[in-house]
Design a protein around this motif. Structure first.
Motif, PDB file in Angstrom:
ATOM      1  N   VAL A 166       5.752  -9.376   7.384  1.00 10.15           N
ATOM      2  CA  VAL A 166       6.315  -8.122   7.537  1.00 10.15           C
ATOM      3  C   VAL A 166       5.143  -7.246   7.381  1.00 10.15           C
ATOM      4  N   MET A 167       5.046  -5.922   7.022  1.00  6.34           N
ATOM      5  CA  MET A 167       4.067  -5.301   6.694  1.00  6.34           C
ATOM      6  C   MET A 167       4.511  -3.933   5.366  1.00  6.34           C
ATOM      7  N   LEU A 168       3.724  -3.605   4.898  1.00  6.09           N
ATOM      8  CA  LEU A 168       4.378  -2.974   3.864  1.00  6.09           C
ATOM      9  C   LEU A 168       3.285  -1.714   4.605  1.00  6.09           C
ATOM     10  N   VAL A 169       4.708  -0.266   4.656  1.00  7.64           N
ATOM     11  CA  VAL A 169       3.711   0.849   5.288  1.00  7.64           C
ATOM     12  C   VAL A 169       4.755   1.875   4.817  1.00  7.64           C
ATOM     13  N   ASN A 170       3.908   3.134   4.894  1.00  3.78           N
ATOM     14  CA  ASN A 170       4.875   4.548   3.833  1.00  3.78           C
ATOM     15  C   ASN A 170       5.822   5.226   5.630  1.00  3.78           C
ATOM     16  N   ALA A 171       6.279   6.396   4.801  1.00  2.46           N
ATOM     17  CA  ALA A 171       7.658   6.668   5.261  1.00  2.46           C
ATOM     18  C   ALA A 171       6.827   7.099   6.912  1.00  2.46           C
ATOM     19  N   GLN A 172       5.153   7.399   7.335  1.00  4.24           N
ATOM     20  CA  GLN A 172       4.940   7.729   9.359  1.00  4.24           C
ATOM     21  C   GLN A 172       4.944   6.853   9.684  1.00  4.24           C
ATOM     22  N   GLY A 173       4.966   5.235   8.976  1.00  2.00           N
ATOM     23  CA  GLY A 173       5.056   4.200   9.271  1.00  2.00           C
ATOM     24  C   GLY A 173       2.755   4.253   9.434  1.00  2.00           C
ATOM     25  N   PHE A 174       2.591   4.369   8.421  1.00  3.18           N
ATOM     26  CA  PHE A 174       1.360   4.019   8.379  1.00  3.18           C
ATOM     27  C   PHE A 174       1.449   3.086   7.502  1.00  3.18           C
ATOM     28  N   PRO A 175       0.355   1.580   7.536  1.00  8.05           N
ATOM     29  CA  PRO A 175      -0.192   0.558   7.020  1.00  8.05           C
ATOM     30  C   PRO A 175      -0.848   1.692   5.854  1.00  8.05           C
ATOM     31  N   LEU A 176      -0.029   0.823   4.122  1.00  7.29           N
ATOM     32  CA  LEU A 176      -0.669   0.247   3.665  1.00  7.29           C
ATOM     33  C   LEU A 176      -0.968  -0.434   3.085  1.00  7.29           C
ATOM     34  N   LEU A 177      -2.254  -0.118   1.886  1.00  8.49           N
ATOM     35  CA  LEU A 177      -4.288  -1.351   1.591  1.00  8.49           C
ATOM     36  C   LEU A 177      -3.997  -1.080   0.725  1.00  8.49           C
ATOM     37  N   ASP A 178      -3.988  -2.641   0.406  1.00  8.58           N
ATOM     38  CA  ASP A 178      -4.978  -2.847  -0.708  1.00  8.58           C
ATOM     39  C   ASP A 178      -5.847  -2.989  -1.639  1.00  8.58           C
ATOM     40  N   GLU A 179      -6.649  -3.210  -1.966  1.00  8.67           N
ATOM     41  CA  GLU A 179      -7.866  -2.922  -3.157  1.00  8.67           C
ATOM     42  C   GLU A 179      -8.827  -3.740  -2.543  1.00  8.67           C
ATOM     43  N   GLN A 180      -8.740  -4.222  -1.086  1.00  3.18           N
ATOM     44  CA  GLN A 180     -10.237  -5.058  -0.090  1.00  3.18           C
ATOM     45  C   GLN A 180      -9.738  -4.500   0.747  1.00  3.18           C
ATOM     46  N   ASN A 181      -8.689  -2.731   1.066  1.00  6.45           N
ATOM     47  CA  ASN A 181      -8.736  -2.379   2.121  1.00  6.45           C
ATOM     48  C   ASN A 181      -8.403  -3.206   3.632  1.00  6.45           C
ATOM     49  N   GLN A 182      -7.409  -3.994   2.847  1.00  6.59           N
ATOM     50  CA  GLN A 182      -6.685  -5.257   4.120  1.00  6.59           C
ATOM     51  C   GLN A 182      -5.322  -4.738   4.022  1.00  6.59           C
ATOM     52  N   PHE A 183      -4.155  -4.395   5.086  1.00  4.67           N
ATOM     53  CA  PHE A 183      -3.214  -4.244   5.188  1.00  4.67           C
ATOM     54  C   PHE A 183      -2.592  -5.608   4.265  1.00  4.67           C
ATOM     55  N   ILE A 184      -1.251  -4.796   4.341  1.00  5.51           N
ATOM     56  CA  ILE A 184      -0.427  -5.622   3.395  1.00  5.51           C
ATOM     57  C   ILE A 184       0.776  -6.260   3.508  1.00  5.51           C
ATOM     58  N   THR A 185       0.819  -7.907   3.638  1.00  2.00           N
ATOM     59  CA  THR A 185       1.704  -8.235   4.420  1.00  2.00           C
ATOM     60  C   THR A 185       2.431  -9.396   3.629  1.00  2.00           C
TER      61      THR A 185
ATOM     62  N   ASP B 255       7.854 -15.563  -3.616  1.00  2.00           N
ATOM     63  CA  ASP B 255       7.269 -16.526  -2.710  1.00  2.00           C
ATOM     64  C   ASP B 255       5.678 -17.227  -3.546  1.00  2.00           C
ATOM     65  N   GLY B 256       5.277 -16.525  -4.692  1.00  2.00           N
ATOM     66  CA  GLY B 256       4.290 -17.630  -5.309  1.00  2.00           C
ATOM     67  C   GLY B 256       2.942 -16.007  -4.252  1.00  2.00           C
ATOM     68  N   GLN B 257       3.384 -15.382  -3.800  1.00  2.00           N
ATOM     69  CA  GLN B 257       1.906 -13.942  -3.396  1.00  2.00           C
ATOM     70  C   GLN B 257       2.040 -12.976  -4.543  1.00  2.00           C
ATOM     71  N   PHE B 258       0.717 -12.855  -4.925  1.00  2.00           N
ATOM     72  CA  PHE B 258       0.935 -11.875  -5.766  1.00  2.00           C
ATOM     73  C   PHE B 258      -0.417 -10.810  -4.929  1.00  2.00           C
ATOM     74  N   ILE B 259      -0.519  -9.801  -5.243  1.00  2.00           N
ATOM     75  CA  ILE B 259      -1.506  -9.197  -4.153  1.00  2.00           C
ATOM     76  C   ILE B 259      -1.286  -7.084  -4.895  1.00  2.00           C
ATOM     77  N   ASN B 260      -2.406  -7.139  -5.448  1.00  3.84           N
ATOM     78  CA  ASN B 260      -3.130  -6.027  -5.724  1.00  3.84           C
ATOM     79  C   ASN B 260      -2.864  -4.893  -5.087  1.00  3.84           C
ATOM     80  N   LEU B 261      -1.828  -3.597  -5.122  1.00 10.05           N
ATOM     81  CA  LEU B 261      -2.173  -2.119  -4.373  1.00 10.05           C
ATOM     82  C   LEU B 261      -3.409  -1.660  -4.159  1.00 10.05           C
ATOM     83  N   GLY B 262      -3.835  -1.065  -3.161  1.00  9.32           N
ATOM     84  CA  GLY B 262      -4.672  -0.202  -3.174  1.00  9.32           C
ATOM     85  C   GLY B 262      -5.094   1.205  -3.374  1.00  9.32           C
TER      86      GLY B 262
END
Length: 273
Positions: free
Chosen positions: A135-154, A174-181
């Protein structure tokens, strides 16, 4: 048209713009993360008329000599006020509130077939399926959120609980750590409103982009201040906006009355025999 009508007409046009700004603020009073805008006026060019034939004989005075005749005022700047809005607790794991005034999330939007990075304070996020496993993290308008490397957060669709750690790190469980952009905006007044509660860089910024904002990466991620399970409300003060609107309406009426009086005076002059 005499000078009174010119002055009043110029000012009426600018007062209408101020009313538009106030109306926009009131319309977004319940928009999460919205930052109100405040207008500032400045005087237009004035004409200096030195009516003293012999200034040396003029009596001592505190005001400038002569007569200054202006032609109205103009809206000099519409400034975004970045003060922190109140926090509303939601207890929803995908709601994040930024508690530092000048920090923004990064989202990716599509404009004219090209991806453009936009910035927002609205931390109400959702997930949308990418495939059967992710799954991918998006905002209320459905635009994908980016991490610190400007990649989609999945992350895995089997993730049950997402926890926010210090430094804007998401633990998906599940052992995955993601840096929010997250970006730090040092000069928010250079950002432009792009619609949908999003801000973006102007096409031709007056100063380098690196001076307007900076990516929070590495050790700078310690500056990130987030609160999970809460949303930042808008910083619009309804009482203040309504008071400002009434003041503008009074000014609008005064300028309209000036035009009416000037027209009546011209009618009297034209009626002299």
């Amino acid at each position: 048209m005499n000078r009174t009508m010119i002055t009043a007409t110029n000012t009426l046009n600018q007062l209408q713009k101020q009313l538009d700004i106030i109306g926009h603020n009131l319309a977004n009073v319940d928009t999460n993360g919205y930052k109100r805008r405040e207008s500032n006026f400045t005087e237009l060019l004035v004409q200096q008329m030195n009516n003293q034939l012999n200034p040396a004989r003029d009596l001592p005075r505190l005001t400038p000599r002569g007569i200054r005749m202006g032609v109205g005022a103009k809206l000099a700047q519409s400034q975004m006020v970045t003060t922190q809005g109140s926090l509303q607790e939601t207890n929803r794991p995908l709601d994040f509130a930024l508690t530092n005034e000048n920090q923004f999330f990064k989202v990716l939007v599509q404009e004219n077939g090209e991806g453009q990075i936009r910035y927002t304070r609205d931390g109400g996020f959702y997930v949308t399926p990418v495939n059967d496993r992710e799954v991918m993290l998006v905002n209320a308008q459905g635009f994908p959120l980016l991490d610190e490397q400007n990649q989609f957060i999945t992350f895995s669709s089997q993730s049950k609980e997402i926890q926010l750690q210090s430094g804007g790190v998401l633990d998906t469980g599940d052992g995955q750590f993601i840096n929010l952009g997250i970006v730090m905006v040092d000069h928010p007044q250079y950002l432009e409103q792009k619609g949908g509660n999003l801000l973006g860089m102007p096409n031709n910024p007056p100063i380098p982009e690196t001076e307007i904002l900076r990516e929070l990466t590495g050790i700078e991620r310690q500056e990130i201040s987030l609160q999970q399970g809460s949303l930042e409300k808008s910083n619009v003060d309804v009482a203040k906006e309504m008071t400002d609107m009434m003041n503008v309406q009074r000014s609008y009426q005064f300028q309209s009355r000036s035009i009416t009086l000037a027209d009546q005076m011209l009618g009297l002059v034209n009626g002299l025999r």
